[in-house]
Design an enzyme around this catalytic site. Structure first.
Site, PDB file in Angstrom:
ATOM      1  N   LYS A  63      51.006  46.283  40.497  1.00 39.30           N
ATOM      2  CA  LYS A  63      51.291  47.036  39.272  1.00 39.30           C
ATOM      3  C   LYS A  63      52.291  48.159  39.569  1.00 39.30           C
ATOM      4  O   LYS A  63      53.256  48.346  38.863  1.00 39.30           O
ATOM      5  CB  LYS A  63      49.978  47.591  38.705  1.00 39.30           C
ATOM      6  N   GLU A  92      49.450  48.309  51.368  1.00 38.40           N
ATOM      7  CA  GLU A  92      49.096  46.989  51.881  1.00 38.40           C
ATOM      8  C   GLU A  92      50.075  45.924  51.391  1.00 38.40           C
ATOM      9  O   GLU A  92      50.581  45.110  52.171  1.00 38.40           O
ATOM     10  CB  GLU A  92      47.675  46.602  51.427  1.00 38.40           C
ATOM     11  N   GLY A 131      44.823  47.821  36.475  1.00 38.64           N
ATOM     12  CA  GLY A 131      44.917  46.843  37.565  1.00 38.64           C
ATOM     13  C   GLY A 131      43.792  45.826  37.529  1.00 38.64           C
ATOM     14  O   GLY A 131      44.013  44.616  37.645  1.00 38.64           O
ATOM     15  N   ARG A 132      42.565  46.307  37.349  1.00 40.39           N
ATOM     16  CA  ARG A 132      41.411  45.388  37.389  1.00 40.39           C
ATOM     17  C   ARG A 132      41.242  44.606  36.086  1.00 40.39           C
ATOM     18  O   ARG A 132      40.315  43.816  35.963  1.00 40.39           O
ATOM     19  CB  ARG A 132      40.143  46.163  37.749  1.00 40.39           C
ATOM     20  N   GLU A 155      34.738  50.069  40.201  1.00 44.04           N
ATOM     21  CA  GLU A 155      35.922  50.929  40.081  1.00 44.04           C
ATOM     22  C   GLU A 155      35.986  51.521  38.673  1.00 44.04           C
ATOM     23  O   GLU A 155      36.478  52.622  38.473  1.00 44.04           O
ATOM     24  CB  GLU A 155      37.205  50.143  40.408  1.00 44.04           C
ATOM     25  N   HIS A 171      19.130  31.532  51.209  1.00 47.32           N
ATOM     26  CA  HIS A 171      18.810  31.392  52.635  1.00 47.32           C
ATOM     27  C   HIS A 171      19.284  32.606  53.414  1.00 47.32           C
ATOM     28  O   HIS A 171      19.422  32.548  54.644  1.00 47.32           O
ATOM     29  CB  HIS A 171      19.430  30.101  53.179  1.00 47.32           C
ATOM     30  N   LYS A 221      43.710  57.252  50.541  1.00 48.73           N
ATOM     31  CA  LYS A 221      45.123  56.852  50.682  1.00 48.73           C
ATOM     32  C   LYS A 221      45.929  58.017  51.253  1.00 48.73           C
ATOM     33  O   LYS A 221      46.753  57.838  52.152  1.00 48.73           O
ATOM     34  CB  LYS A 221      45.706  56.486  49.308  1.00 48.73           C
TER      35      LYS A 221
HETATM   36  O1  F6P Z   1      43.663  51.564  45.037  1.00 44.39           O
HETATM   37  C1  F6P Z   1      43.108  51.042  43.882  1.00 44.39           C
HETATM   38  C2  F6P Z   1      44.112  50.287  43.090  1.00 44.39           C
HETATM   39  O2  F6P Z   1      44.948  51.169  42.432  1.00 44.39           O
HETATM   40  C3  F6P Z   1      43.443  49.329  42.113  1.00 44.39           C
HETATM   41  O3  F6P Z   1      43.039  49.948  40.959  1.00 44.39           O
HETATM   42  C4  F6P Z   1      44.512  48.302  41.949  1.00 44.39           C
HETATM   43  O4  F6P Z   1      44.019  47.131  41.373  1.00 44.39           O
HETATM   44  C5  F6P Z   1      44.964  48.141  43.366  1.00 44.39           C
HETATM   45  O5  F6P Z   1      44.918  49.447  43.900  1.00 44.39           O
HETATM   46  C6  F6P Z   1      46.326  47.548  43.557  1.00 44.39           C
HETATM   47  O6  F6P Z   1      47.305  48.313  42.918  1.00 44.39           O
HETATM   48  P1  F6P Z   1      48.744  47.731  42.644  1.00 44.39           P
HETATM   49  O7  F6P Z   1      48.610  46.572  41.749  1.00 44.39           O
HETATM   50  O8  F6P Z   1      49.519  48.855  42.024  1.00 44.39           O
HETATM   51  O9  F6P Z   1      49.341  47.329  43.962  1.00 44.39           O
END
Ligand code: F6P
Length: 534
Positions: free
Chosen positions: A201, A207, A258-259, A344, A375, A503
């Site tokens: 987003k 990452e 995002g979610r 979240e 199990h 972060k």
């Molecule tokens: O760190 C949390 C978050 O902001 C989530 O809410 C989001 O889904 C995820 O990181 C990834 O964010 P992006 O889509 O901006 O890379």
């Protein structure tokens, strides 16, 4: 925005009534007795919503509880809050944003921003069809690089809809900044046959951007030509994607959390896998649930009922977690997806006005597909000291031909909710033979070990089949359920400030791994840093 000024939920008349009702009837409520007293309990507590039937009867509530919970919803202006969200009011107040994931699945011309939404959807689905048309020849592997909402949704849905996926395309997901995630994947890929979807987003997430750089370096180092054909971006930050060198980009908007973004261009890998028609059917399923949420009376409104049940369990019974048990291997990643969606969204300690909350909010959400969980940790669910409501999800018709396996799966599912509720007394256990039990241990002691308290609550959700429509409806059901409990608690379910501190500290620590400087660090972090550098 409508005037939603209201007392906080714990200051309402309904909350006090629920407290009294819990003291009088809730604490000692016995499910076995409830079924014995009411032969119609299953019918009374069954609810049909689009694509999903819910058996709510094995929960520790009665008709009065449900009525009082609906009164609580009314005292907390749930319907007005829902309508404000659906109308695009800026209900995400800390970010000054609307919350309009429902607009992403509204039919053309029906929802807010319809022209923008359908323009991107049409382009994205046309692109997905182009890739599918070249499957096997130009492309064999699609790699989604994203994390959180830019990973969990498409990953979960692609597994769930595997029978609908293009047989000539392999779908992969890379999320972790741990190189153990991307390295083995790249080893099996050919640059000229791979499409990387960089999904973020913000297009700033550490990452995702780090993995995207690794992918691009690998692509070039292994003779990849024409980066533009092999990298596509999905983001609200079109400028950053362009700076990264991506020319094909599908956008979305800051009013998509995002979610909640699976329905947007973040769904691109899913759309490539299942095709345009199935993706539209997936959106239609969600839209059907949106309409149910918007229109059904609160007592017959499934997401509302589930959200209110969550409040009842969290704030009156004091249960701190909920286990998700999908009896369908295709829903293996659903618990992980729901963890982000619920924890979240509702893992907040202050209300929308910033006041510290004196009551619990999000439960811990966790689980594994059945029968595997049986199990592993079901022991604790049956005999442990904590009561954990369980959510069973069963699908009537499988997409494979092994009818006998499916019958066994369903029998296991029903048996677990039955066992949780029925339990077994020591007296019953004492009458049974237990071939593996010690022959020397006192029989009364042994019977105590082999007894079950029972009266453990569960909900069972039933789908006819797991297909694009029912999956869409199921996910939308969960979204609105999370909205409901969040609205009762008066929190902002649409921000996520809790992820920021880690972060920021990570960014401060990164250079210390090179310099070794531990000035100002606490003793533990300094000690661990020294060991990791040594
Ligand atoms: O760190 C949390 C978050 O902001 C989530 O809410 C989001 O889904 C995820 O990181 C990834 O964010 P992006 O889509 O901006 O890379």
């Amino acid at each position: 925005m409508p005037n939603l000024a209201s007392p906080r939920c714990d200051a309402t008349v309904a909350w006090a009534a629920l407290r009294g009702h819990h003291e009088a009837h809730g604490r000692e409520f016995d499910l076995r007795q409830a079924f014995a007293d009411d032969p119609m309990r299953f019918d009374r507590f069954g609810l049909q919503a689009p694509e999903v039937f819910a058996d709510l009867s094995k929960n520790r509530w009665d008709e009065l509880t449900r009525r009082l919970l609906v009164e609580l919803a009314e005292d907390c202006h749930l319907a007005a809050r829902r309508d404000a969200m659906l109308a695009g009011d800026p209900i995400n107040t800390t970010e000054g944003r609307a919350v309009l994931h429902t607009a992403l699945r509204a039919p053309r011309g029906a929802g807010p921003f319809s022209t923008d939404v359908h323009d991107v959807l049409d382009r994205m689905l046309a692109y997905a069809e182009r890739i599918r048309a070249e499957a096997g020849a130009a492309y064999t592997d699609i790699v989604n690089i994203g994390i959180g909402g830019s990973d969990l949704g498409p990953r979960m849905a692609a597994i769930a809809l595997q029978p609908y996926c293009h047989p000539g395309l392999r779908l992969h997901f890379v999320s972790n900044v741990d190189g153990h995630d991307i390295t083995p994947l790249l080893q099996g890929l050919k640059p000229e046959r791979t499409l990387f979807v960089v999904a973020s987003k913000t297009f700033t997430t550490q990452e995702t951007m780090s993995n995207a750089e690794v992918a691009r370096e690998w692509f070039v180092a292994n003779g990849g030509k024409d980066t533009a054909r092999h990298f596509v971006g999905v983001t609200t930050n079109l400028k950053a994607a362009a700076e990264f060198g991506i020319t094909d980009t599908f956008g979305f908007w800051d009013w998509v959390g995002g979610r909640y973004s699976l329905w947007s261009a973040i769904g691109l890998p899913l759309a490539i896998a299942i095709g345009a028609d199935a993706f539209r059917t997936f959106l239609d399923g969600a839209h059907a649930m949106d309409k149910h949420f918007a229109q059904a009376p609160l007592l017959q409104n499934l997401p509302v009922q589930l959200g209110l049940l969550d409040v009842w369990y969290r704030n009156f019974h004091g249960f701190t977690s909920r286990s998700i048990a999908p009896y369908h291997q295709g829903l293996a990643r659903l618990p992980a997806y729901l963890q982000q969606l619920e924890m979240e969204s509702n893992g907040k300690g202050v209300d929308s006005d910033g006041r510290t909350l004196p009551f619990g909010t999000s439960p811990v959400v966790w689980g594994e597909p059945g029968t595997n969980g049986q199990h592993a940790y079901f022991q604790m669910l049956h005999q442990g000291t904590d009561v954990v409501p369980v959510e069973f999800i069963a699908v009537k018709r499988p997409s494979h031909g092994h009818a006998d396996l499916h019958t066994k799966l369903l029998a296991n599912c029903l048996a677990q909710s039955q066992a949780l509720m029925q339990g077994k007394t020591s007296a019953e256990a004492a009458t049974e033979k237990a071939p593996t039990a010690s022959q020397t241990l006192d029989r009364t002691v042994l019977a105590r070990h082999r007894s079950f308290p029972g009266n453990r609550p569960s909900t069972t959700l039933l789908l006819e089949t797991l297909n694009p429509r029912s999956l869409g409806a199921l996910i939308a059901l969960y979204e609105h359920r999370v909205f409901t409990s969040g609205a009762i608690w008066g929190i902002n379910s649409f921000d996520q400030w809790g992820v920021e501190l880690g972060k920021a500290l990570c960014n401060q620590l990164l250079p210390r791994f090179t310099s070794g400087d531990s000035t100002g660090l606490d003793g533990s972090t300094a000690g661990l840093l020294a060991r990791l550098r040594g």
